[in-house]
Design a protein around this motif. Structure first.
Motif, short mmCIF file in Angstrom:
data_model
loop_
_atom_site.label_atom_id
_atom_site.label_comp_id
_atom_site.label_asym_id
_atom_site.label_seq_id
_atom_site.Cartn_x
_atom_site.Cartn_y
_atom_site.Cartn_z
N ARG A 1 0.83 -1.21 0.00
CA ARG A 1 0.00 0.00 0.00
C ARG A 1 0.87 1.26 0.00
NH1 ARG A 1 -3.42 -1.44 4.18
NH2 ARG A 1 -2.12 -0.39 5.71
N MET A 2 2.00 1.21 0.67
CA MET A 2 2.88 2.38 0.73
C MET A 2 3.64 2.61 -0.58
SD MET A 2 2.66 3.70 3.89
CE MET A 2 4.16 4.37 4.62
N VAL A 3 3.98 1.51 -1.28
CA VAL A 3 4.77 1.63 -2.50
C VAL A 3 3.89 1.85 -3.73
CG1 VAL A 3 6.39 0.40 -4.02
CG2 VAL A 3 6.64 0.24 -1.53
N GLN A 4 2.68 1.31 -3.71
CA GLN A 4 1.80 1.33 -4.88
C GLN A 4 1.60 2.71 -5.50
OE1 GLN A 4 0.22 -1.70 -6.21
NE2 GLN A 4 0.12 -0.25 -7.91
N PRO A 5 1.46 3.79 -4.72
CA PRO A 5 1.23 5.10 -5.35
C PRO A 5 2.33 5.53 -6.32
CG PRO A 5 0.66 5.20 -3.03
CD PRO A 5 1.31 3.86 -3.24
N ALA A 6 3.54 4.99 -6.17
CA ALA A 6 4.61 5.34 -7.11
C ALA A 6 4.29 4.87 -8.52
CB ALA A 6 5.94 4.74 -6.66
N PHE A 7 3.41 3.87 -8.63
CA PHE A 7 3.09 3.31 -9.93
C PHE A 7 1.65 3.60 -10.32
CE2 PHE A 7 6.52 0.79 -8.06
CZ PHE A 7 7.47 0.93 -9.06
N LEU B 1 11.75 7.81 -4.66
CA LEU B 1 12.40 7.97 -3.37
C LEU B 1 11.74 9.06 -2.55
CD1 LEU B 1 14.75 7.03 -1.57
CD2 LEU B 1 16.14 8.83 -2.61
N SER B 2 11.42 10.18 -3.19
CA SER B 2 10.70 11.25 -2.49
C SER B 2 9.37 10.75 -1.95
CB SER B 2 10.46 12.43 -3.43
OG SER B 2 11.67 12.99 -3.88
N MET B 3 8.67 9.99 -2.78
CA MET B 3 7.37 9.47 -2.37
C MET B 3 7.50 8.55 -1.16
SD MET B 3 4.92 6.72 -4.00
CE MET B 3 5.80 5.65 -2.86
N LEU B 4 8.52 7.67 -1.16
CA LEU B 4 8.70 6.76 -0.03
C LEU B 4 9.04 7.51 1.25
CD1 LEU B 4 10.75 3.85 -1.66
CD2 LEU B 4 8.36 3.79 -0.97
N LEU B 5 9.90 8.51 1.14
CA LEU B 5 10.33 9.24 2.33
C LEU B 5 9.25 10.17 2.86
CD1 LEU B 5 13.97 9.87 1.13
CD2 LEU B 5 13.36 8.73 3.27
N ASP C 1 0.81 6.25 5.66
CA ASP C 1 -0.14 5.16 5.46
C ASP C 1 -1.53 5.62 5.86
OD1 ASP C 1 -1.37 2.77 5.04
OD2 ASP C 1 -0.46 1.72 6.74
N GLU C 2 -2.18 6.34 4.95
CA GLU C 2 -3.45 6.96 5.27
C GLU C 2 -4.57 5.94 5.45
OE1 GLU C 2 -4.10 9.83 2.22
OE2 GLU C 2 -2.50 11.17 2.94
N GLU C 3 -4.44 4.76 4.82
CA GLU C 3 -5.47 3.74 4.96
C GLU C 3 -5.23 2.84 6.16
OE1 GLU C 3 -6.40 1.53 1.42
OE2 GLU C 3 -5.68 3.17 0.14
N GLY D 1 1.15 5.82 9.82
CA GLY D 1 2.59 5.86 10.03
C GLY D 1 3.35 6.18 8.76
N THR D 2 4.64 6.38 8.91
CA THR D 2 5.54 6.65 7.79
C THR D 2 6.60 5.54 7.75
OG1 THR D 2 6.99 8.00 9.18
CG2 THR D 2 5.20 9.13 8.00
N LEU D 3 7.42 5.55 6.72
CA LEU D 3 8.52 4.61 6.60
C LEU D 3 9.79 5.26 7.16
CD1 LEU D 3 7.95 3.35 2.93
CD2 LEU D 3 7.33 2.17 5.04
N ASN D 4 10.50 4.53 8.04
CA ASN D 4 11.77 5.06 8.51
C ASN D 4 12.85 4.78 7.45
OD1 ASN D 4 12.83 2.39 8.88
ND2 ASN D 4 11.85 2.29 10.90
N ASP D 5 14.05 5.30 7.68
CA ASP D 5 15.11 5.19 6.66
C ASP D 5 15.46 3.75 6.34
OD1 ASP D 5 15.11 7.90 6.52
OD2 ASP D 5 17.20 8.18 7.14
N GLU D 6 15.40 2.86 7.36
CA GLU D 6 15.72 1.46 7.11
C GLU D 6 14.66 0.80 6.23
OE1 GLU D 6 18.67 -0.19 7.99
OE2 GLU D 6 19.11 1.93 8.26
N GLN D 7 13.41 1.13 6.46
CA GLN D 7 12.33 0.59 5.61
C GLN D 7 12.43 1.14 4.19
OE1 GLN D 7 9.24 1.90 8.35
NE2 GLN D 7 8.61 -0.23 8.68
#
Length: 458
Positions: free
Chosen positions: A102-108, A235-239, A243-245, A249-255
């Motif tokens: 769900r967090m990565v999908q918006p990039a595509f 990368l901008s999108m991930l940082l 997770d609105e749904e 939360g957000t992704l930390n640098d390790e994620q």
């Protein structure tokens, strides 16, 4: 528990130990022989596991879609891949996988593809300019496709997904990925894997590759943190993602590191292999190249193509699809393990059975693709596609775990095929040895593959 009737397959009283050497030597030939002898479901005993390979499109659909919830990916190859991908979307299971997808999908998301197409076309043109400068008037220049396609896809991935120029690092990144790809297949199939601390050259190369790629990706993140600006790339999108749904939360640098590593590796390795086969087929069939060139001139002429133009490149799309049929870059999908008893293809599979499709065999099955070794883009005319089962063709997998970047990769290959045909004539280099296929994570020619580029007559 239901009584189990096992499908036909090779029998081995040594728990598969006599089968494994044949499988390791040439798994394409192995499965072709097994299908000819045993049919569409191949059942073997490998160590403690009942092992099933499904070749019929209906069974592939059952495994990947209708019965997908009854499986997890087999832990052995996942542990191998996790050494460098760690806990990314390609590794995670269950709720963790749902959140990461769900967090990565918006990039595509399709709305981003206009921007991606513009960046891709610009990067491809830059690479084609470089090749063009090497061509002397009236002469051909040789292009080694393995490295050239790696350079091109890394150039595109670097700019569109990470906002950086990777041209100076492409050879080292390609070398690192090649090392890990080859070692991954060895570790998948090994009965016992030796520990990494042993002073062996193979282990040294593995550690170098993992450290080098980790440093590249962490460098992306560090540079972004220093500037802290939304560049519109992945990368901008991930940082910046929330997770609105889910848990907000957000992704930390390790994620972010884990997801970026997976997208760097998967985003260029299989796409570079797919692009390689597209260029190879343009080189083999001058009439195909001429039709691709004519379509480019008709759709976008001398200007840079847009995302809207890509949707009009019907013949070029068929060329790419047929290339991916004959030479599917992701030659197999991850083996699944049944978490309880499940039915596929009319058989009851015991809990913990290992299952996989083998799409290379399905793509080369004359029932779905008559004369399957013949290159024929017209197989992908809509009326032809409508006559085949849904999963007779699935180069990006299917079901919940379908490749998240499939549309991105298709657009990249269509643009590269169209733009290169507009600029060059191509031919296989005289004396090129017959193609022998590698058996790494992506399907490539062993020992490389060379073509010749010339500038078409005015």
């Amino acid at each position: 528990m239901s009584s189990v009737i096992y499908p036909p397959g090779p029998r081995d009283w040594c728990w598969g130990m006599s089968i494994l050497p044949r499988l390791k030597k040439d798994f394409i030939k192995f499965y072709a022989d097994m299908q000819a002898e045993h049919g569409d479901i191949i059942c073997m005993r490998i160590g403690p596991y009942h092992d099933y390979t499904f070749l019929h499109p209906d069974q592939v659909k059952e495994l990947l879609v209708t019965q997908a919830k009854h499986f997890v990916r087999f832990e052995v190859p996942i542990r191998v891949m996790a050494q460098w991908n760690r806990n990314s979307v390609i590794i995670a299971e269950g709720d963790a996988w749902i959140r990461q997808r769900r967090m990565v999908q918006p990039a595509f998301h399709p709305r981003r593809f206009a921007g991606y197409a513009a960046s891709m076309a610009s990067m491809i043109e830059q690479q084609l300019d470089e090749w063009s400068r090497r061509i002397e008037p009236g002469k051909a220049t040789e292009l080694e496709l393995n490295q050239s396609m790696t350079d091109l896809t890394l150039h595109i991935i670097g700019r569109t997904l990470f906002g950086v120029d990777l041209r100076d690092q492409s050879k080292e990144i390609g070398r690192a990925v090649s090392i890990l790809s080859e070692l991954a297949v060895k570790e998948f199939m090994a009965t016992v894997n030796l520990p990494d601390w042993l002073p062996l050259e193979e282990k040294r190369q593995k550690k170098w590759s993992m450290k080098y790629l980790d440093g590249v990706v962490r460098g992306f993140i560090r540079d972004w943190r220093q500037k802290h600006e939304d560049r519109g790339d992945l990368l901008s999108m991930l940082l910046l993602a929330v997770d609105e749904e889910g848990d907000q939360g957000t992704l930390n640098d390790e994620q972010v590191r884990d997801e970026a590593m997976t997208l760097l590796l998967a985003g260029h390795d299989t796409t570079a292999a797919g692009m390689l086969w597209c260029f190879y087929n343009l080189s083999r069939f001058p009439d195909v190249l001429q039709r691709v060139r004519a379509e480019a001139q008709r759709v976008y002429g001398d200007r840079q193509p847009t995302h809207a133009d890509v949707t009009q490149l019907d013949y070029t799309t068929r060329v790419v699809k047929e290339s991916l049929r004959i030479f599917p870059p992701a030659i197999g999908t991850f083996t699944r393990r049944a978490i309880h008893e499940v039915q596929i293809g009319g058989y009851t599979l015991p809990k913990n059975s290992l299952c996989r499709p083998f799409i290379y065999a399905t793509h080369h099955d004359p029932r779905w693709f008559p004369d399957p070794e013949r290159f024929d883009p017209e197989r992908f005319l809509p009326e032809q596609e409508a006559t085949r089962p849904q999963f007779a063709y699935c180069p990006f997998g299917g079901g919940p775990r379908v490749c998240i970047g499939q549309h991105f990769a298709m657009m990249e290959m269509i643009l590269a095929t169209s733009l290169s045909a507009r600029r060059f004539d191509m031919a296989v280099t005289p004396g090129q040895k017959p193609i022998e296929l590698s058996q790494n994570l992506s399907l490539r020619p062993k020992g490389g593959l060379k073509i010749q580029l010339t500038k078409p007559a005015a």
